[in-house]
Design a protein around this motif. Structure first.
Motif, PDB file in Angstrom:
ATOM      1  N   LYS A 241      43.723  42.337  39.355  1.00 17.18           N
ATOM      2  CA  LYS A 241      44.075  40.912  39.281  1.00 17.18           C
ATOM      3  C   LYS A 241      43.991  40.252  40.646  1.00 17.18           C
ATOM      4  O   LYS A 241      43.523  39.117  40.771  1.00 17.18           O
ATOM      5  N   GLN A 242      44.437  40.953  41.690  1.00 18.63           N
ATOM      6  CA  GLN A 242      44.368  40.400  43.043  1.00 18.63           C
ATOM      7  C   GLN A 242      42.923  40.166  43.471  1.00 18.63           C
ATOM      8  O   GLN A 242      42.588  39.125  44.049  1.00 18.63           O
TER       9      GLN A 242
ATOM     10  N   ALA B  77      40.368  39.736  41.461  1.00 17.89           N
ATOM     11  CA  ALA B  77      39.818  38.647  40.634  1.00 17.89           C
ATOM     12  C   ALA B  77      40.225  37.286  41.174  1.00 17.89           C
ATOM     13  O   ALA B  77      39.439  36.343  41.167  1.00 17.89           O
ATOM     14  N   ARG B  78      41.452  37.168  41.675  1.00 15.29           N
ATOM     15  CA  ARG B  78      41.899  35.898  42.259  1.00 15.29           C
ATOM     16  C   ARG B  78      41.088  35.544  43.508  1.00 15.29           C
ATOM     17  O   ARG B  78      40.806  34.384  43.760  1.00 15.29           O
ATOM     18  N   LYS B  79      40.727  36.533  44.294  1.00 15.92           N
ATOM     19  CA  LYS B  79      39.934  36.287  45.508  1.00 15.92           C
ATOM     20  C   LYS B  79      38.555  35.736  45.167  1.00 15.92           C
ATOM     21  O   LYS B  79      38.008  34.928  45.912  1.00 15.92           O
TER      22      LYS B  79
ATOM     23  N   LYS C 260      47.175  45.638  38.761  1.00 15.50           N
ATOM     24  CA  LYS C 260      47.604  44.628  39.739  1.00 15.50           C
ATOM     25  C   LYS C 260      46.514  44.401  40.787  1.00 15.50           C
ATOM     26  O   LYS C 260      46.214  43.270  41.154  1.00 15.50           O
ATOM     27  N   GLU C 261      45.924  45.496  41.268  1.00 12.66           N
ATOM     28  CA  GLU C 261      44.848  45.376  42.246  1.00 12.66           C
ATOM     29  C   GLU C 261      43.670  44.607  41.665  1.00 12.66           C
ATOM     30  O   GLU C 261      43.072  43.772  42.340  1.00 12.66           O
TER      31      GLU C 261
ATOM     32  N   ARG D 185      33.219  41.428  44.151  1.00 12.88           N
ATOM     33  CA  ARG D 185      32.790  41.838  42.815  1.00 12.88           C
ATOM     34  C   ARG D 185      32.628  43.344  42.738  1.00 12.88           C
ATOM     35  O   ARG D 185      32.978  43.964  41.727  1.00 12.88           O
TER      36      ARG D 185
ATOM     37  N   GLN E   7      37.693  33.786  42.686  1.00 13.39           N
ATOM     38  CA  GLN E   7      37.737  32.369  42.315  1.00 13.39           C
ATOM     39  C   GLN E   7      37.922  31.560  43.547  1.00 13.39           C
ATOM     40  O   GLN E   7      37.483  30.647  43.924  1.00 13.39           O
TER      41      GLN E   7
END
Length: 109
Positions: free
Chosen positions: A102-103, A105-107, A99-100, A57, A109
């Protein structure tokens, strides 16, 4: 001025073996909590934070701040009348930061 009423706190003592105490310290380190906060959360059945999630976060917030700064710079450059071809590297940098973001944010979840 009104004085804040102080809450009365109680102290609960726990006896632990050396190995139990070592395990407690490791668990506290993984959650980022103090021993007191960790034991309070466990005793009150409160979910424990995940230090890894907290780190992700923070990275997300740092990346978002970077994007904000880059966006501000882009607005300043455009308002000063600079040609788009000269702004293109900045636009590419913003896209990379997106892009970073988004990457990360995926981690989470």
């Amino acid at each position: 001025m009104k004085k804040k009423k102080l809450l009365h706190t109680n102290i609960a003592k726990v006896c632990l073996t050396d190995s139990e105490y070592a395990y407690l310290l490791q668990a506290c380190s993984q959650t980022g909590l103090s021993i007191s906060a960790f034991l309070r959360n466990v005793a009150l059945n409160t979910p424990l934070p995940n230090k890894e999630v907290t780190t992700f976060r923070l990275e997300l917030l740092q990346t978002a701040a970077d994007m904000g700064r880059l966006g501000g710079l882009l607005k300043m450059v455009i308002s000063n009348g600079m040609e788009k071809r000269k702004v293109q590297p900045l636009l590419e940098e913003i896209q990379q930061r997106q892009k970073e973001l988004k990457q990360i944010a995926r981690k989470i979840q």
